[in-house]
Design a protein around this motif. Structure first.
Motif, PDB file in Angstrom:
ATOM      1  N   GLY A  76      -6.352 -10.293   2.596  1.00 10.82           N
ATOM      2  CA  GLY A  76      -5.860  -9.333   3.079  1.00 10.82           C
ATOM      3  C   GLY A  76      -6.275  -7.728   2.729  1.00 10.82           C
ATOM      4  O   GLY A  76      -6.192  -6.752   3.426  1.00 10.82           O
ATOM      5  N   ALA A  77      -7.125  -7.581   1.657  1.00 12.64           N
ATOM      6  CA  ALA A  77      -7.852  -6.745   1.342  1.00 12.64           C
ATOM      7  C   ALA A  77      -9.334  -6.386   1.868  1.00 12.64           C
ATOM      8  O   ALA A  77     -10.117  -5.769   1.454  1.00 12.64           O
ATOM      9  CB  ALA A  77      -8.030  -6.550  -0.642  1.00 12.64           C
ATOM     10  N   ALA A 203      -7.123  -4.137   6.951  1.00 14.89           N
ATOM     11  CA  ALA A 203      -7.387  -4.646   5.615  1.00 14.89           C
ATOM     12  C   ALA A 203      -6.665  -3.605   4.831  1.00 14.89           C
ATOM     13  O   ALA A 203      -6.279  -2.378   4.993  1.00 14.89           O
ATOM     14  CB  ALA A 203      -8.644  -4.725   4.921  1.00 14.89           C
ATOM     15  N   THR A 204      -5.854  -4.027   3.618  1.00 17.29           N
ATOM     16  CA  THR A 204      -4.918  -3.184   2.560  1.00 17.29           C
ATOM     17  C   THR A 204      -6.016  -2.730   1.755  1.00 17.29           C
ATOM     18  O   THR A 204      -6.099  -3.301   0.757  1.00 17.29           O
ATOM     19  CB  THR A 204      -3.918  -3.848   2.068  1.00 17.29           C
ATOM     20  OG1 THR A 204      -4.393  -5.096   1.598  1.00 17.29           O
ATOM     21  CG2 THR A 204      -2.843  -4.469   3.364  1.00 17.29           C
ATOM     22  N   ARG A 205      -6.630  -1.375   1.903  1.00 19.83           N
ATOM     23  CA  ARG A 205      -7.617  -1.000   1.077  1.00 19.83           C
ATOM     24  C   ARG A 205      -7.052   0.425   0.512  1.00 19.83           C
ATOM     25  O   ARG A 205      -7.624   1.143   0.162  1.00 19.83           O
ATOM     26  CB  ARG A 205      -8.822  -1.133   1.657  1.00 19.83           C
ATOM     27  CG  ARG A 205      -9.294  -2.449   1.942  1.00 19.83           C
ATOM     28  CD  ARG A 205     -10.613  -2.170   2.681  1.00 19.83           C
ATOM     29  NE  ARG A 205     -11.955  -2.002   1.827  1.00 19.83           N
ATOM     30  CZ  ARG A 205     -12.512  -2.745   1.231  1.00 19.83           C
ATOM     31  NH1 ARG A 205     -12.298  -4.199   1.252  1.00 19.83           N
ATOM     32  NH2 ARG A 205     -13.571  -2.589   0.468  1.00 19.83           N
ATOM     33  N   ASN A 214      -1.306  -0.051   6.373  1.00 19.66           N
ATOM     34  CA  ASN A 214      -1.677  -1.432   6.931  1.00 19.66           C
ATOM     35  C   ASN A 214      -0.666  -2.414   6.152  1.00 19.66           C
ATOM     36  O   ASN A 214      -0.516  -2.030   4.729  1.00 19.66           O
ATOM     37  CB  ASN A 214      -3.018  -1.685   6.446  1.00 19.66           C
ATOM     38  CG  ASN A 214      -3.787  -1.135   7.530  1.00 19.66           C
ATOM     39  OD1 ASN A 214      -3.510  -0.896   8.695  1.00 19.66           O
ATOM     40  ND2 ASN A 214      -5.005  -1.193   7.343  1.00 19.66           N
ATOM     41  N   TYR A 215       0.142  -3.211   6.674  1.00 23.78           N
ATOM     42  CA  TYR A 215       0.676  -4.225   5.794  1.00 23.78           C
ATOM     43  C   TYR A 215       0.577  -5.608   6.374  1.00 23.78           C
ATOM     44  O   TYR A 215       0.369  -5.774   7.565  1.00 23.78           O
ATOM     45  CB  TYR A 215       2.120  -3.778   5.594  1.00 23.78           C
ATOM     46  CG  TYR A 215       3.085  -3.727   6.762  1.00 23.78           C
ATOM     47  CD1 TYR A 215       3.505  -4.848   7.670  1.00 23.78           C
ATOM     48  CD2 TYR A 215       3.217  -2.518   7.528  1.00 23.78           C
ATOM     49  CE1 TYR A 215       4.487  -4.812   8.687  1.00 23.78           C
ATOM     50  CE2 TYR A 215       4.118  -2.441   8.354  1.00 23.78           C
ATOM     51  CZ  TYR A 215       4.741  -3.437   9.295  1.00 23.78           C
ATOM     52  OH  TYR A 215       5.498  -3.283  10.158  1.00 23.78           O
ATOM     53  N   ILE A 216       0.290  -6.583   5.330  1.00 25.44           N
ATOM     54  CA  ILE A 216       0.058  -7.924   5.939  1.00 25.44           C
ATOM     55  C   ILE A 216       1.272  -8.687   5.504  1.00 25.44           C
ATOM     56  O   ILE A 216       1.962  -8.649   4.522  1.00 25.44           O
ATOM     57  CB  ILE A 216      -1.123  -8.462   4.841  1.00 25.44           C
ATOM     58  CG1 ILE A 216      -2.543  -7.489   4.788  1.00 25.44           C
ATOM     59  CG2 ILE A 216      -1.431  -9.876   5.129  1.00 25.44           C
ATOM     60  CD1 ILE A 216      -3.209  -7.580   5.923  1.00 25.44           C
TER      61      ILE A 216
ATOM     62  N   MET B  73       0.169  -2.593   1.818  1.00 21.80           N
ATOM     63  CA  MET B  73       0.994  -3.285   1.095  1.00 21.80           C
ATOM     64  C   MET B  73       0.877  -4.849   1.912  1.00 21.80           C
ATOM     65  O   MET B  73       0.287  -4.949   2.857  1.00 21.80           O
ATOM     66  CB  MET B  73       2.563  -3.002   1.362  1.00 21.80           C
ATOM     67  CG  MET B  73       2.994  -1.880   0.427  1.00 21.80           C
ATOM     68  SD  MET B  73       4.957  -2.158   0.077  1.00 21.80           S
ATOM     69  CE  MET B  73       5.070  -3.043  -1.290  1.00 21.80           C
ATOM     70  N   GLN B  74       1.174  -5.879   0.990  1.00 24.27           N
ATOM     71  CA  GLN B  74       1.136  -7.130   1.420  1.00 24.27           C
ATOM     72  C   GLN B  74       2.459  -7.843   1.029  1.00 24.27           C
ATOM     73  O   GLN B  74       3.038  -7.420  -0.148  1.00 24.27           O
ATOM     74  CB  GLN B  74      -0.228  -8.054   0.848  1.00 24.27           C
ATOM     75  CG  GLN B  74      -1.401  -7.430   1.338  1.00 24.27           C
ATOM     76  CD  GLN B  74      -2.541  -8.230   0.938  1.00 24.27           C
ATOM     77  OE1 GLN B  74      -2.420  -9.407   0.553  1.00 24.27           O
ATOM     78  NE2 GLN B  74      -3.778  -7.745   0.723  1.00 24.27           N
TER      79      GLN B  74
END
Lengths: 370, 255
Positions: A76-77, A203-205, A214-216, B73-74
């Motif tokens: 995700g990153a 990507a969540t960076r 951004n969110y996954i 966020m995740q």
């Protein structure tokens, strides 16, 4: 069979598991998270030895559950990430794989399959075919599944796995087995830097001022939205059909088609030679992508074939997909060994002769009106 | 300090931090989650680290934390937030990473991940909301549920003989060499909220020095699950939660 155009350097004699790990480093893997399990512990061992002196991150997690969720976070990153395990450990990863598939994150997983069910045996098997190609975890999803049949392909398919995973934002799985993982063969390794890498925009960076956050996630609580997500996934799986890959060995004039993947295909290759020496027109279809499955070519081969014999190291799993693809055009037979037993080429040939004899008797019976 | 004036001429004395989105919180009235969300995001705004902060949301009432926090966020699987945070931090070691979990998530299904994340000394902040109940699924017994506490799955009260004891996981992780800063805070009064904010500030500062895991337990409430008014929950926390879960630092870094 697709020709892979990666630049290759020196040839080495390597174990399948080591070739897999070395190829991952050369493919620019950013991080590996894994947990020891026989018969694939060499993968983690290789990384813990090599990665600190080269590039990337390697971490021995507290469980396969933790490992696959570390993969979720790192993927995700925007990192190029990989894990590997063997059957019982892959079962533990199914929850995470379902989330990764739903959140549409790219990653590579290798399953060095051993005999099951349960704790089973540490000997090679193909008993995880259904789990690999039908989804494995909860919900409607698929992995991209590549089935190597040599140590060379153990290395090559790491590159292919990463490439396809990133192209389709979907987890890819290398479906191999304990024998391919443990055996040593000559391998020409792809060169470092031959797989381009880009940081994906999703990507969540860290949210920069020029974009929305951004969110996954894999949570879509409104059914209308969740159905849309599913429809998009299905669209992706349809597009994946372009990536179907298989190998045909002596199928041009074949009247009998052996269908087998991975180690079983290696064995059946020898059976084809035995049969040809005895004047039988036998060919081999080897699916390289077991998902997406090479349905079209199987259906075409069925036009000319007297019958198919599917050979697997399980109780009969891929045979269901073969039969669906053949779609009743000719009989589809099965031969399998289970629980870590490996069939020999002669054993497969004996089965082939049995089928021929039986069908001759049946033909006679029909001819006599019985 | 320059004063900000709204269109209608009123002076702004208190406002939503820019690190929170405009989405209204879905939390029940009086629930502590929104206060903790706000405290976290105030610190991120004040430290100017919005561009460098990545959060991990749990499964539970705060599953939608990413709808409110205006940062990358995740959303993790149930119990796995600290493993997900580990994955992020390992590939982005210069970023600030935090996980946010409730008691069922962190101290039941995710116990192994919790302990091993802290034991590795992952350079992250773990926020642990302890309200002694499973709120999202309708008020079932949590690992931190008190003895004799009535929940949907301990309708006659929690009995230790059959259901075990309240798990003091914060005391447990404080034992681990990987833990740098372990503290227990609350949000039941404005004073407690201010103290929590200080703890969050410290925890984010500690990430700059990479010396271990910061772990903040927040003793919170669940008016719906406890079947109380928000005001009643405050005295219930004080009378029942604090004796077992006393506030204060359990471990502070040695300089």
């Amino acid at each position: 069979m697709k020709k892979l155009n990666y630049k290759r350097s020196e040839a080495r004699l390597m174990k399948g598991n080591e070739a897999l790990a070395e190829a991952a480093i050369r493919a620019g893997m950013d991080a590996y998270f894994g947990y020891p399990i026989t018969p694939q512990s060499e993968v983690l061992e290789y990384f813990t030895k090599e990665v600190p002196n080269r590039s990337g991150i390697v971490l021995q997690a507290e469980s396969e559950l933790a490992a696959i969720n570390m993969i979720y976070g790192a993927a995700g990153a925007g990192a190029r990430v990989m894990t590997s395990s063997s059957s019982p450990g892959i079962s533990l990863m199914q929850e995470g794989l379902s989330y990764i598939a739903s959140a549409q994150l790219p990653c590579l997983v290798a399953n060095v399959v051993r005999g099951g069910p349960g704790l089973g045996t540490i000997q090679p098997s193909q008993g995880d075919y259904f789990q690999a190609v039908k989804g494995g975890g909860h919900g409607d999803y698929h992995l991209i599944v590549l089935a190597p049949a040599s140590v060379q392909e153990m290395a090559d398919f790491v590159f292919e796995g990463f490439r396809l995973a990133e192209k389709y934002r979907n987890p890819a799985l290398i479906l191999t087995d304990g024998a391919l993982g443990q055996m040593m063969e000559k391998v020409e390794l792809p060169e470092e830097g031959s797989l381009p890498k880009t940081i994906p925009g999703w990507a969540t960076r860290g949210k920069t001022a020029d974009r929305e956050r951004n969110y996954i996630t894999s949570l879509f609580i409104q059914p209308e939205k969740m159905e849309m997500i599913n429809l998009n996934l299905q669209k992706k799986y349809k597009a994946l059909q372009d990536e179907v890959d298989y190998e045909l060995i002596r199928c041009d004039d074949a009247e009998i088609i052996l269908a087998a993947y991975g180690l079983s295909a290696r064995i059946c290759q020898k059976t084809v030679e035995i049969a040809r020496e005895k004047g039988l027109k036998v060919g081999l279809l080897r699916p390289i992508t077991v998902y997406p499955f090479p349905k079209k070519i199987i259906n075409e081969l069925a036009d000319k074939a007297e019958f198919f014999l599917t050979v697997e190291m399980n109780a009969g799993q891929m045979v269901e997909d073969v039969a669906l693809a053949v779609n009743g055009k000719c009989p589809v037979h099965f031969y399998g060994r289970m629980g870590g037993m490996i069939p020999t080429p002669d054993e497969v040939f004996d089965k082939l002769e049995d089928i021929i004899k039986k069908s001759a008797v049946e033909t006679q019976e029909v001819a006599h009106g019985n | 300090m320059e004063t900000e004036v709204m269109n209608n001429g009123l002076e702004v004395v208190y406002k939503k931090p820019s690190t929170l989105t405009d989405t209204p919180f879905h939390y029940c009235p009086g629930c502590g989650h929104s206060v903790v969300h706000r405290v976290l995001m105030e610190v991120v705004e004040e430290m100017g680290i919005q561009e460098n902060t990545i959060g991990v949301a749990p499964v539970g009432c705060s599953v939608f934390a990413y709808h409110y926090m205006n940062i990358d966020m995740q959303e993790a699987a149930h119990g796995r937030a600290s493993a997900v945070a580990t994955g992020i931090k390992r590939v982005l070691p210069d970023k600030f990473v935090f996980s946010y979990q409730g008691d069922g998530d962190l101290a039941a299904i995710g116990t192994a991940e919790t302990i091993h994340t802290v034991n590795r000394g992952e350079n992250i902040l773990m926020v642990f909301i302890n309200n002694a109940i499973y709120g999202m699924t309708g008020g079932q017994m949590a690992p931190t549920t008190l003895i004799e506490q009535v929940t949907a799955t301990s309708p006659y009260g929690r009995k230790s003989e059959a259901m075990g004891f309240p798990l003091k996981i914060t005391e447990l992780v404080a034992q681990l060499p990987g833990a740098l800063y372990v503290t227990r805070q609350a949000v039941h009064t404005s004073g407690a909220v201010r103290k929590l904010k200080k703890a969050v500030q410290k925890a984010f500062e500690y990430q700059k020095v990479n010396r271990g895991t910061s772990f903040i337990e927040v003793v919170s409430n669940c008016p719906s699950g406890w079947k109380m008014t928000p005001v009643e929950t405050i005295s219930w926390i004080e009378e029942n939660m604090f004796p077992l879960y006393p506030l204060g630092d359990l471990k502070v870094p040695k300089d």
